[in-house]
Enzyme design. Sequence first.
Site, PDB file in Angstrom:
ATOM      1  N   SER A   1       0.836  -1.204   0.000  1.00  0.00           N
ATOM      2  CA  SER A   1       0.000   0.000   0.000  1.00  0.00           C
ATOM      3  C   SER A   1       0.872   1.256   0.000  1.00  0.00           C
ATOM      4  O   SER A   1       0.557   2.236  -0.660  1.00  0.00           O
ATOM      5  CB  SER A   1      -0.967   0.007   1.186  1.00  0.00           C
ATOM      6  OG  SER A   1      -0.264   0.135   2.393  1.00  0.00           O
TER       7      SER A   1
ATOM      8  N   ARG B   1       0.550   3.437  -3.564  1.00  0.00           N
ATOM      9  CA  ARG B   1      -0.112   4.731  -3.429  1.00  0.00           C
ATOM     10  C   ARG B   1       0.766   5.853  -3.994  1.00  0.00           C
ATOM     11  O   ARG B   1       0.325   6.664  -4.802  1.00  0.00           O
ATOM     12  CB  ARG B   1      -0.457   5.014  -1.980  1.00  0.00           C
ATOM     13  CG  ARG B   1      -1.181   6.343  -1.810  1.00  0.00           C
ATOM     14  CD  ARG B   1      -1.354   6.748  -0.375  1.00  0.00           C
ATOM     15  NE  ARG B   1      -1.961   5.686   0.428  1.00  0.00           N
ATOM     16  CZ  ARG B   1      -1.307   4.997   1.335  1.00  0.00           C
ATOM     17  NH1 ARG B   1      -0.043   5.242   1.567  1.00  0.00           N
ATOM     18  NH2 ARG B   1      -1.916   4.070   2.024  1.00  0.00           N
TER      19      ARG B   1
ATOM     20  N   ASN C   1      -0.091   7.836  -7.601  1.00  0.00           N
ATOM     21  CA  ASN C   1      -0.358   9.275  -7.598  1.00  0.00           C
ATOM     22  C   ASN C   1       0.623  10.035  -8.469  1.00  0.00           C
ATOM     23  O   ASN C   1       0.253  10.931  -9.222  1.00  0.00           O
ATOM     24  CB  ASN C   1      -0.299   9.820  -6.175  1.00  0.00           C
ATOM     25  CG  ASN C   1      -1.612   9.621  -5.456  1.00  0.00           C
ATOM     26  OD1 ASN C   1      -2.570  10.323  -5.711  1.00  0.00           O
ATOM     27  ND2 ASN C   1      -1.668   8.626  -4.605  1.00  0.00           N
TER      28      ASN C   1
END
Lengths: 93, 284
Positions: free
Chosen positions: B207, B211, B215
Amino acid sequence: MTNTDHKNTGKQPPHKPALNFLLIGAGSMFTSMIVAGFLVGYALDEVFDTKPIFLLSCGLLGFIGGMQKIQRLLSKMDQLDPPKAKDASEKSE
Amino acid sequence: MSAEKMGTVEYIQHHLTNNTLALNAEAQEAINNGQMTFWALNLDTIAISFLLGALIVLVAARLGKQLETGTPGGFQNFVESILDFVSTNVRDAFPGHNPLIAPLALTIFLWVWVMNFMDLIPVDLLPYLAQLVTGDPHFHLKVVPTTDLNTTLAMATAVFGLILYYNIKIKGVWGFIKMFLFHPFGKFLVPVNMVMTLIEEVSKPLSLALRLFGNMFAGELVFLLIALIGGTLAVGAAAFFWAPLQALLDLGWLIFHLLVITLQAFIFMVLTIVYLGMAHDEGH
């Protein structure tokens, strides 16, 4: 949600402020649990040569675990909320 | 290569391809086929992230020599406010005391932020300069290290190593094994618990890495798409319409993205602190 709040309520829940930050990552935590489930399942299938039993069951476990984790996180948040809500109602009165 | 000399797809692909060095013939073949392989180094990612790390160290060392105790100058003030911000977060999110956590959090925050900041440099500038210097019109240079999954996964793996280390150090080997055996469904579902805890542990670095990568990659792609507005559409008189539009969109996305890069660096830092905090928490 400061340290003084803990003192006022008389209870000291473990590391309250961290919960706010954990909530930022709640969404990706859930998805990464599912992805991690499939990865672990894939690895187990490779080891035991049982494709796709572990892949599917671990994917499902990842989904359940993700749900459980997020639910636990949010319910902790609920426990923290009442004093705040009380403050707000006092102010509105 | 700038947008007007290439097709849309080639332009985007060119910007999102790393400058890769193959370490053996098999890897070279895979790279030629457009695949990624283990025995290959993304030279641009390594060089730029190393240079940015060195920049932080240099600036910190210079500042360290010129510290003032009375009324500090503007830059010292700025750095002190960052230090204060990080130490407040560590105090809030980390139970107990470990002298490693605050410097680790600061390093992660600053390094990830400057790597993300490369996203705000005009997308064609550095690749174009690299092409001029090398004389190769197809020279690849991907300037944002965090748009390379290898960077974010490497950082997340390092954090994961620390999580495992502190889990075993604080809880002991038996405590660590107990966490795998009896968490979260108690002692009657040991096999399920083992798989579940394994999934939970693997999901932490995943994670973190995905992430940040997601992004930054998406942000870079939007910059490339905006660059294409001026590149492919601004031909002749149409440039009077498209070029200002591109500048306006670029400015808007840049301002918004400044928030995104800071937030992503912040989240990476805070989740590192929280995960390490969980490893220090014996009750977990």
